[in-house]
Design an enzyme around this catalytic site. Structure first.
Site, PDB file in Angstrom:
ATOM      1  N   GLU A 168       0.802  -1.226   0.000  1.00 17.13           N
ATOM      2  CA  GLU A 168       0.000   0.000   0.000  1.00 17.13           C
ATOM      3  C   GLU A 168       0.830   1.269   0.000  1.00 17.13           C
ATOM      4  OE1 GLU A 168      -0.808  -2.630   1.594  1.00 17.13           O
ATOM      5  OE2 GLU A 168      -2.932  -3.018   1.215  1.00 17.13           O
ATOM      6  N   HIS A 225     -11.146  -5.663   9.770  1.00 13.44           N
ATOM      7  CA  HIS A 225     -11.741  -5.484   8.438  1.00 13.44           C
ATOM      8  C   HIS A 225     -13.117  -4.873   8.515  1.00 13.44           C
ATOM      9  CE1 HIS A 225      -8.550  -8.358   7.517  1.00 13.44           C
ATOM     10  NE2 HIS A 225      -8.724  -8.123   6.227  1.00 13.44           N
TER      11      HIS A 225
END
Lengths: 327, 338, 344
Positions: free
Chosen positions: B70, B139
């Site tokens: 990322e 998540h």
């Protein structure tokens, strides 16, 4: 076949000298003025490292981009950022390169392809990948260069960027300015294996190590790596072994350096002195010509300091402007 | 011509139409196509929940699958945005912000200001938010407050297919960095969406239900829970006004104030954890600007100060529901200033 | 048989194989970790064959640090290694380190010096080693001088020699060298090749632009090698132990030379080179460099720039320094049963 004794024409040699001398005078002047208390905040000086920035930027145009480090004055000057605007910025004045809102560590000039000095070490590497990606789409053979130090070479985002550049075959060049110190910590401690070429090889990028105090070595090696990237040959890494004259930041007493270390490097590893000796020795340039440039560079710096001191400070409304393009 | 499509398809259509219009729009992220380097199908996934499926066939050179990296690829999207492109990078789950946050909050957010106005960073970071999928603590978060806090970022969180398409198109056209939040539990929600492209300005809230008794101010999935609460309360004769913020930064505080001045009562509903939440932010700003209009204390309904639990029983308790919202409205109605 | 002190020297160059040939050619990179592994193999083998002490050149390029960590680990596992001591010297991370280390090893009376590096590193050692024989291991870009051989075997041969089980006559071979003299002053040497290039600067050192090459002098010419000497090797091979060398006159292919030769001048790089002529070089024959101004490259690296008016000569000298013949050592060991111990 060239009969020139050196790989650059005289005018380019003089231009390179002027760039290096301008950087040196700029940094030496900041050293003095900072000690006097004239300069707010922090400055990180590039003196001693001029050959690297100059030897590399010689091959770049405005369409090529660079992402710099906290020690960015040398990269800015070599990339063509206006010296007076830089000084104004360092003094925090309106009219500075960033209108006084960035300071020494964030000087940028996107028109010149200078994506900013950066206070976050290693953050420039992904940004340079992005600029290289954009260059790839533009198809004009442009490149992007990320500068990191030996310390920042341990930052995850630098290593991630090596992989990303290899995976996407980006025209991105990673330059490791290995001056042996990350703040006060030696690379002998912090870097498990002092070879950035090895790190690049681990990701499939070719790498070259050069003596960063030898302008001609940097210039030649950088030229090949950049040319390869322009031609679609993908990313590469250039490790410049160099030294810095001053501390990590101004005010750093450098107690971590060996006894006599700084005097020794100033005497024996001054890249500008080496360059002068070589161009004079080759009979291409006369000492008087270099002395003229020395004086001109000092004048430019003097004028920049005077302008910076006289420039107005930003005002209260300036605090709130330019957070967004439009909010 | 409007027709009923899902939020997922509305987002896909927004990306498709903007890519058709503007060649500088590129889309990147992990598995946004899927199958890269693999022996099977290319476009095997089209995004982990299929949001970007089908785009690769139309724009094969502008959909980029990324390594699991990322800070490199979000940073690259930001660097490309400074270099004349309009990238849309997907941060698969907002919970992953930790591995790339510097590029977002120290780089993209600050370039325009730090560089004295000269830089423009027209990047969109699309990211999944919210709980309800039993996806557990790492998540399922609603981390919108963290991004909203940062000057230089814009934060958008649509709750309907119509808003999703219009706000994403506007986000892509916007010249500032935008965090575009997509609630994972709302992807299947269908609604009327015009076929032609259209843009909804950022910084405009929507009054999705008019009422006189109490203002419920919220965003994302909580808009629908609030509407459920309002429907139940209507049977008791309580007439709630529901304001969907849509845009957290810039914030349309004027619409909120207008509503509170009409109803005199405010309930802020936020799926985020309570400390420094959007609910806390709105409450403080309303208390400061519209105190005389308030006829009772402000109520906040948020998730608890815990990570998101896994067990379905616990997750269902974690997520604020219509019942909690209705109870908060009751408290606002019965509370009174002396 | 003379007993020698079982102390050997070891010089491992951390910066060989790092130059621009990784970018302009297909030269590979040899990681520090791989170099340390080679050193460990040599040490383990030499230790098994009688070497008790190793004096090593310190470096700041990562080899010393990683080797120290590796040896600590190995000893922690009770694996036997000779005692390794780093020379007491400052490290400046230039070729001066190699010169300085070699001088110190010679003064310390080591039986032999193991060298890890390319042609350039071996050249630096050969300049200062005097009578001390060299056992070379290739970790550089070119493989012209040091042999390609499993380091473990090199370690065994070094052990056999250092512990006195093989004589000089059995274990060592003589080597030729080129002396480069400028204006009457001896400036430097080359082990394999000296090349005159029209470039007049040292720069990034490596040679790869064939159009700049004018003259080539080699001590030996192996058609199976890569690098500048391959040019001579593919014209007229001269063995390492044969007397004399070879001098070749080159010119740009654009100037219609008599011959054009396809030669492997760098790893993965096979290029046409223009040849005007060549001749054998006898020992002690000074060849005057015809070209006006340029740079002398020694063993593949630009080293000495010279100007119009400078008189540059290249002279081949025989029996200049000695190397360990690893293959011969092991064959003798087999023939004489040096590693074979009968059951008591």
């Amino acid at each position: 076949m060239s009969t020139d004794p050196l790989p650059l024409k005289k005018e380019d040699l003089l231009r390179a000298y002027r760039t290096m001398r301008t950087i040196r005078e700029f940094e030496e002047r900041l050293h003095v003025d900072f000690a006097r208390g004239d300069i707010p905040g922090f400055v990180h000086l590039y003196a001693g490292e001029e050959a690297a920035a100059t030897g590399i930027m010689l091959h770049l145009g405005d369409g090529d981009r660079i992402a710099s480090t906290h020690r960015g004055h040398g990269h800015c000057i070599a990339k063509g950022v206006d010296v007076a605007q830089m000084m104004m910025e360092i003094y925090g004045k309106k009219g500075g390169a960033c209108q006084g809102k960035g300071g020494s560590m964030h000087i940028a000039d996107l028109d010149r392809g200078m994506m900013g000095a950066n206070g976050i070490l290693g953050a420039g590497a992904p940004l340079a990948c992005g600029a290289a990606l954009a260059a790839k789409y533009r198809k004009r053979g442009e490149v992007a260069i990320s500068f990191v130090g030996d310390g920042a070479s341990n930052q995850g985002m630098f290593l991630e960027s090596l992989n990303l550049a290899a995976v996407w075959n980006l025209p991105a060049i990673f330059v490791v300015e290995n001056n042996g110190y990350a703040e006060s910590t030696s690379r002998d401690y912090a870097v498990a294996v002092d070879s950035y070429v090895d790190r690049a090889a681990g990701f499939g990028l070719p790498g070259v190590t050069v003596d960063g105090t030898d302008f001609f070595a940097v210039c030649e090696a950088a030229g090949e790596v950049i040319q390869r990237a322009r031609a679609g040959g993908g990313p590469g890494l250039l490790e410049c072994k160099m030294i810095r004259f001053f501390g990590h930041f101004e005010g750093d007493q450098q107690a971590y350096r060996g006894k006599g270390e700084v005097d020794d490097i100033r005497a024996n590893q001054d890249c500008i002195r080496k360059f002068s000796a070589q161009v004079i020795g080759a009979g291409v340039v006369k000492p008087a010509e270099l002395e003229t440039i020395d004086k001109e560079a000092r004048d430019v710096i003097d004028r920049a300091v005077a302008e910076a001191k006289a420039a107005p400070a930003p005002t209260a409304p300036d605090l709130l402007t330019d957070v967004y393009v439009r909010y | 011509m409007a027709r009923k499509i899902s939020i997922k398809d509305a987002i896909n259509e927004a990306l498709d139409q903007e890519m058709a219009r503007d060649p500088s729009v590129i889309v990147m992220g992990e598995d946004i196509v899927g199958g890269a380097g693999s022996p099977g199908e290319r476009d095997a996934w089209g995004g982990v929940l299929g949001v970007t499926k089908g785009l690769y066939a139309k724009y094969p050179d502008r959909l980029l699958d990324t390594p699991l990296s990322e800070s490199a690829y979000v940073g690259a999207a930001i660097g490309a945005a400074c270099s004349g492109m309009r990238p849309v990078a997907e941060l698969m789950f907002i919970d992953f912000m930790g591995v790339c946050f510097d590029q977002i909050f120290n780089q993209a957010a600050k370039f325009k200001y730090m560089f004295g106005g000269k830089a423009e960073t027209p990047v969109v970071i699309r990211t999944m938010v919210g709980a309800g999928f039993r996806a557990a603590a790492q998540h399922s978060q609603m981390l919108t407050p963290i991004f909203t806090h940062i000057p230089g970022l814009k934060v958008v969180c649509p709750s309907t297919p119509y808003d999703a398409k219009g706000l994403l198109i506007q986000s892509i056209r916007d010249n500032d960095p935008v965090i575009f939040c997509e609630h994972k539990a709302l992807y299947g929600l269908e609604g009327d969406v015009p076929e032609a492209p259209y843009a909804i300005p950022l910084g405009e809230a929507a009054v999705v239900r008019e009422g006189r008794s109490c203002s419920i101010v919220t965003y994302g999935m909580m808009v629908h829970r609030s509407m459920d609460a309002a429907a139940a309360l209507a049977k008791e004769g309580v007439d709630c006004e529901v304001v969907d913020l849509r845009s957290l930064s810039p914030l349309d505080l004027d619409t909120v104030i207008e509503s509170v001045e009409k109803t005199g009562r405010l309930v802020c509903v936020d799926e985020a954890n309570p400390r420094c939440s959007i609910a806390a932010d709105i409450s403080a700003q309303v208390a400061q600007r519209a105190f005389p209009a308030l006829r009772a204390q402000i109520e906040m309904v948020t998730a608890p100060h815990t990570p998101v639990p896994f067990s379905p029983v616990l997750e269902d308790l974690y997520i604020p529901g219509a019942k909690q919202i209705a109870e908060a409205v009751h408290r606002a109605l019965s509370g009174a200033r002396s | 048989m003379a007993t020698r002190s079982p102390t050997i020297g070891l010089i491992a160059n951390p910066v060989s194989a790092r130059d621009i040939r990784r970018v302009v050619a297909n030269a590979n990179n040899l990681q520090i970790a791989d170099r340390v592994n080679i050193v460990l193999r040599v040490l383990a083998a030499a230790g098994s064959c009688g070497v008790e002490r190793v004096l090593m050149m310190p470096d700041k390029g990562g080899i010393s640090a990683m080797l120290s960590r590796s040896l600590a680990r190995e000893r922690g596992l009770n694996h036997h290694f000779p005692d390794v001591q780093f020379l007491d010297m400052d490290v400046c991370s230039t070729v001066e380190d190699t010169f300085g280390a070699t001088r110190r090893l010679r003064a310390a009376g080591v039986a032999a010096i193991v060298v890890l590096g390319g042609d350039g590193t071996h050249r630096a050692v050969a300049r200062e080693c005097g009578d001390v024989p060299i056992a070379g291991i290739s970790t550089g870009t070119n493989n012209a001088f040091p042999e390609m051989r499993e380091p473990t075997i090199t370690g065994m041969a070094v052990g056999l020699y250092a512990s006195g089980r093989l004589s000089d006559g059995q274990a060592l071979s003589p080597n030729k060298i080129l002396d480069v003299v400028v204006d009457g002053r001896h400036r430097d040497v080359a082990l394999v090749d000296a090349v005159i290039s029209t470039d007049r600067y040292v720069g990034a050192r490596a040679l790869w632009r064939t159009e700049t090459l004018r003259s080539l002098y080699v001590t030996y010419a192996d058609p199976g090698a890569i690098g500048m000497s391959a040019i001579a090797g593919l014209l007229e091979p001269v063995g390492r132990r044969e007397p004399g060398g070879c001098a070749v006159e080159l010119c740009p292919t654009s100037e219609s030379p008599k011959w054009s030769l396809l030669a492997p001048i760098a790893p993965g790089m096979v290029r046409p080179v223009g040849i005007s002529g060549w001749q054998r070089m006898g020992a002690d024959q000074a060849f005057r460099v015809g070209h006006q101004a340029g740079v002398v490259a020694l063993d593949g690296e630009r080293e000495l720039a010279f100007d119009p008016g400078d008189v540059v000569t290249v002279t081949l000298r025989e029996n200049a320094f000695r190397t360990l013949d690893v293959s011969r050592c092991l064959h003798l060991a087999a023939a004489d049963g040096l590693f074979r111990v009968s059951a008591p």
